[in-house]
Scaffold this motif. Structure first.
Motif, PDB file in Angstrom:
ATOM      1  N   ARG A 128      -0.069   7.114  11.925  1.00  0.00           N
ATOM      2  CA  ARG A 128       0.707   6.400  11.121  1.00  0.00           C
ATOM      3  C   ARG A 128      -0.130   5.524  10.315  1.00  0.00           C
ATOM      4  NH1 ARG A 128       2.920   1.178  13.773  1.00  0.00           N
ATOM      5  NH2 ARG A 128       0.470   0.579  13.248  1.00  0.00           N
ATOM      6  N   ASP A 129      -1.375   5.125  10.594  1.00  0.00           N
ATOM      7  CA  ASP A 129      -2.168   4.381   9.984  1.00  0.00           C
ATOM      8  C   ASP A 129      -2.682   5.279   8.484  1.00  0.00           C
ATOM      9  OD1 ASP A 129      -1.710   2.066  11.002  1.00  0.00           O
ATOM     10  OD2 ASP A 129      -3.528   2.311  12.286  1.00  0.00           O
ATOM     11  N   LYS A 132      -0.122   6.017   6.092  1.00  0.00           N
ATOM     12  CA  LYS A 132      -0.026   4.683   5.090  1.00  0.00           C
ATOM     13  C   LYS A 132      -0.981   4.920   4.028  1.00  0.00           C
ATOM     14  CE  LYS A 132       2.329   1.453   7.983  1.00  0.00           C
ATOM     15  NZ  LYS A 132       2.155   0.240   8.587  1.00  0.00           N
TER      16      LYS A 132
END
Length: 133
Positions: A128-129, A132
């Protein structure tokens, strides 16, 4: 019901238990023979020739007729046989302890646990990071 019973009897645990009971009976006979035929004469020798199996408290003497036949047998508490049973129990317990101890030494120790890697949540958080960015 018969099928369930058959499945129960044929499981490994029941068969292992049956083998253990049979072996325990055989070991019990061997240890009982060892105690009564080898250990107790040695203990009796050091106790001044005493045979524990003959130790008793006579409650009522035997009544013997004039011709030598016993009309009323002796009534006695045979505590010597109980002492033999206690010694037998202690010996059997010690032998079984030694057998279990030897068996436990033959077991292989459990393999060390694999190093813990990142959990699924950690990997998902990392993805997820990265997304992003």
């Amino acid at each position: 019901m018969f099928k369930e019973f058959k499945n129960f009897i044929m499981t490994g645990n029941v068969i292992d238990l049956a083998v253990a009971v049979i072996l325990a009976g055989a070991v019990g006979l061997v240890v009982n023979g060892f105690v009564s035929d080898i250990m107790m004469p040695i203990v009796g020798h050091f106790a001044g020739g005493l045979d524990f199996a003959d130790m008793k408290i006579v409650l009522d003497e035997a009544v013997v007729a004039a011709d030598g036949t016993v009309t009323k047998p002796e009534n006695a508490v045979m505590y010597g046989k109980w002492v033999n049973a206690i010694i037998n129990l202690i010996t059997v317990g010690f032998v079984l302890f030694m057998i279990v101890k030897a068996y436990n030494k033959t077991k292989t120790p459990p393999a060390p646990a694999a190093p813990a890697g990142p959990s699924d949540n950690d990997l998902l958080t990392e993805i997820r990071d990265l997304l992003k960015k």
